[in-house]
Design an enzyme around this catalytic site. Structure first.
Site, PDB file in Angstrom:
ATOM      1  N   HIS A 296      -9.754  -6.613  -2.028  1.00 33.40           N
ATOM      2  CA  HIS A 296      -8.912  -5.699  -2.800  1.00 33.40           C
ATOM      3  C   HIS A 296      -8.941  -6.147  -4.254  1.00 33.40           C
ATOM      4  O   HIS A 296      -9.008  -7.350  -4.530  1.00 33.40           O
ATOM      5  CB  HIS A 296      -7.459  -5.738  -2.309  1.00 33.40           C
ATOM      6  CG  HIS A 296      -6.498  -5.090  -3.264  1.00 33.40           C
ATOM      7  ND1 HIS A 296      -6.280  -3.728  -3.265  1.00 33.40           N
ATOM      8  CD2 HIS A 296      -5.758  -5.598  -4.283  1.00 33.40           C
ATOM      9  CE1 HIS A 296      -5.431  -3.440  -4.250  1.00 33.40           C
ATOM     10  NE2 HIS A 296      -5.099  -4.561  -4.879  1.00 33.40           N
TER      11      HIS A 296
ATOM     12  N   TYR B 289       0.817  -1.219   0.000  1.00 32.37           N
ATOM     13  CA  TYR B 289       0.000   0.000   0.000  1.00 32.37           C
ATOM     14  C   TYR B 289       0.854   1.274   0.000  1.00 32.37           C
ATOM     15  O   TYR B 289       0.377   2.336   0.403  1.00 32.37           O
ATOM     16  CB  TYR B 289      -0.948  -0.004   1.199  1.00 32.37           C
ATOM     17  CG  TYR B 289      -2.178  -0.872   1.006  1.00 32.37           C
ATOM     18  CD1 TYR B 289      -3.125  -0.570   0.024  1.00 32.37           C
ATOM     19  CD2 TYR B 289      -2.414  -1.975   1.814  1.00 32.37           C
ATOM     20  CE1 TYR B 289      -4.251  -1.355  -0.158  1.00 32.37           C
ATOM     21  CE2 TYR B 289      -3.549  -2.770   1.640  1.00 32.37           C
ATOM     22  CZ  TYR B 289      -4.458  -2.446   0.649  1.00 32.37           C
ATOM     23  OH  TYR B 289      -5.585  -3.222   0.471  1.00 32.37           O
TER      24      TYR B 289
HETATM   25  P1  GDP Z   1      -9.999   0.495  -3.475  1.00 33.81           P
HETATM   26  O1  GDP Z   1      -9.162   0.530  -4.730  1.00 33.81           O
HETATM   27  O2  GDP Z   1     -11.487   0.512  -3.765  1.00 33.81           O
HETATM   28  O3  GDP Z   1      -9.620  -0.633  -2.541  1.00 33.81           O
HETATM   29  O4  GDP Z   1      -9.737   1.879  -2.682  1.00 33.81           O
HETATM   30  P2  GDP Z   1      -8.420   2.740  -2.390  1.00 33.81           P
HETATM   31  O5  GDP Z   1      -7.272   2.296  -3.259  1.00 33.81           O
HETATM   32  O6  GDP Z   1      -8.822   4.183  -2.439  1.00 33.81           O
HETATM   33  O7  GDP Z   1      -8.082   2.416  -0.865  1.00 33.81           O
HETATM   34  C1  GDP Z   1      -7.390   1.250  -0.495  1.00 33.81           C
HETATM   35  C2  GDP Z   1      -8.012   0.692   0.764  1.00 33.81           C
HETATM   36  O8  GDP Z   1      -7.821   1.617   1.841  1.00 33.81           O
HETATM   37  C3  GDP Z   1      -9.546   0.501   0.713  1.00 33.81           C
HETATM   38  O9  GDP Z   1      -9.938  -0.692   0.076  1.00 33.81           O
HETATM   39  C4  GDP Z   1      -9.900   0.500   2.188  1.00 33.81           C
HETATM   40  O10 GDP Z   1      -9.585  -0.757   2.809  1.00 33.81           O
HETATM   41  C5  GDP Z   1      -8.942   1.564   2.730  1.00 33.81           C
HETATM   42  N1  GDP Z   1      -9.573   2.904   2.738  1.00 33.81           N
HETATM   43  C6  GDP Z   1      -9.903   3.682   1.668  1.00 33.81           C
HETATM   44  N2  GDP Z   1     -10.450   4.845   2.052  1.00 33.81           N
HETATM   45  C7  GDP Z   1     -10.460   4.810   3.426  1.00 33.81           C
HETATM   46  C8  GDP Z   1     -10.877   5.744   4.431  1.00 33.81           C
HETATM   47  O11 GDP Z   1     -11.368   6.843   4.144  1.00 33.81           O
HETATM   48  N3  GDP Z   1     -10.716   5.346   5.728  1.00 33.81           N
HETATM   49  C9  GDP Z   1     -10.153   4.141   6.079  1.00 33.81           C
HETATM   50  N4  GDP Z   1     -10.030   3.822   7.379  1.00 33.81           N
HETATM   51  N5  GDP Z   1      -9.745   3.253   5.150  1.00 33.81           N
HETATM   52  C10 GDP Z   1      -9.891   3.568   3.852  1.00 33.81           C
END
Ligand code: GDP
Length: 140
Positions: free
Chosen positions: A117, A51
């Site tokens: 994911h 990540y």
């Molecule tokens: P994805 O591609 O839909 O998985 O979303 P992202 O790449 O934006 O974010 C990666 C992961 O981070 C997400 O699947 C969630 O597990 C976590 N995440 C994303 N946005 C948030 C947030 O606003 N708060 C928290 N606590 N976790 C988040």
């Protein structure tokens, strides 16, 4: 549309609730084929590396803690336009905004503990698959 691959992770909220099979069935019903799969406990270093793109986000440390809180199942999925197909069946990041019938709408606990994911592009899929699997571990 070409047959491509993507990386899926069944996250700790799902393994804790014994939903590995249910999630996999939803992926398979969407036309995706599991061509590699292993259950692992991610180390903190692995989660931070995976990540790394989110390192500056406020939720980064919580996300790493969550992803290392229990076992995950990492899978390579193959199918027609696999990245987009998987993202469609996953649903939006926030389960409250995910469409009915999607994995996150039906099964996720929160925006963080959102069950799955999926890679967001073919280029990232290749990087993420290589992060967890050697070529000989993928059997199509
Ligand atoms: P994805 O591609 O839909 O998985 O979303 P992202 O790449 O934006 O974010 C990666 C992961 O981070 C997400 O699947 C969630 O597990 C976590 N995440 C994303 N946005 C948030 C947030 O606003 N708060 C928290 N606590 N976790 C988040």
């Amino acid at each position: 549309m070409a047959i491509t691959r993507t990386l899926s992770i069944i996250k700790p909220d799902a393994t804790r609730r014994n939903l590995t099979g249910q999630v996999t069935k939803m992926l398979e019903d969407a036309g995706l084929r599991v061509v590699a799969s292993k259950r692992i406990r991610m180390t903190r270093e692995q989660a931070e590396g995976f990540y790394a793109v989110h390192r500056e986000r406020p939720f980064f440390h919580d996300l790493v803690a969550f992803m290392t809180s229990g076992p995950v199942v990492v899978q390579v999925l193959e199918g027609e336009d696999a990245v987009a197909t998987n993202r469609r069946v996953m649903g939006a990041t926030n389960p409250a905004e995910a469409a009915p019938g999607t994995i996150r709408r039906e099964l996720a606990e929160s925006i963080e503990a959102n069950t799955v994911h999926g890679s967001d592009s073919d280029a990232n899929a290749a990087i993420e698959i290589a992060f967890f699997f050697r070529p000989e571990e993928i059997v199509g």
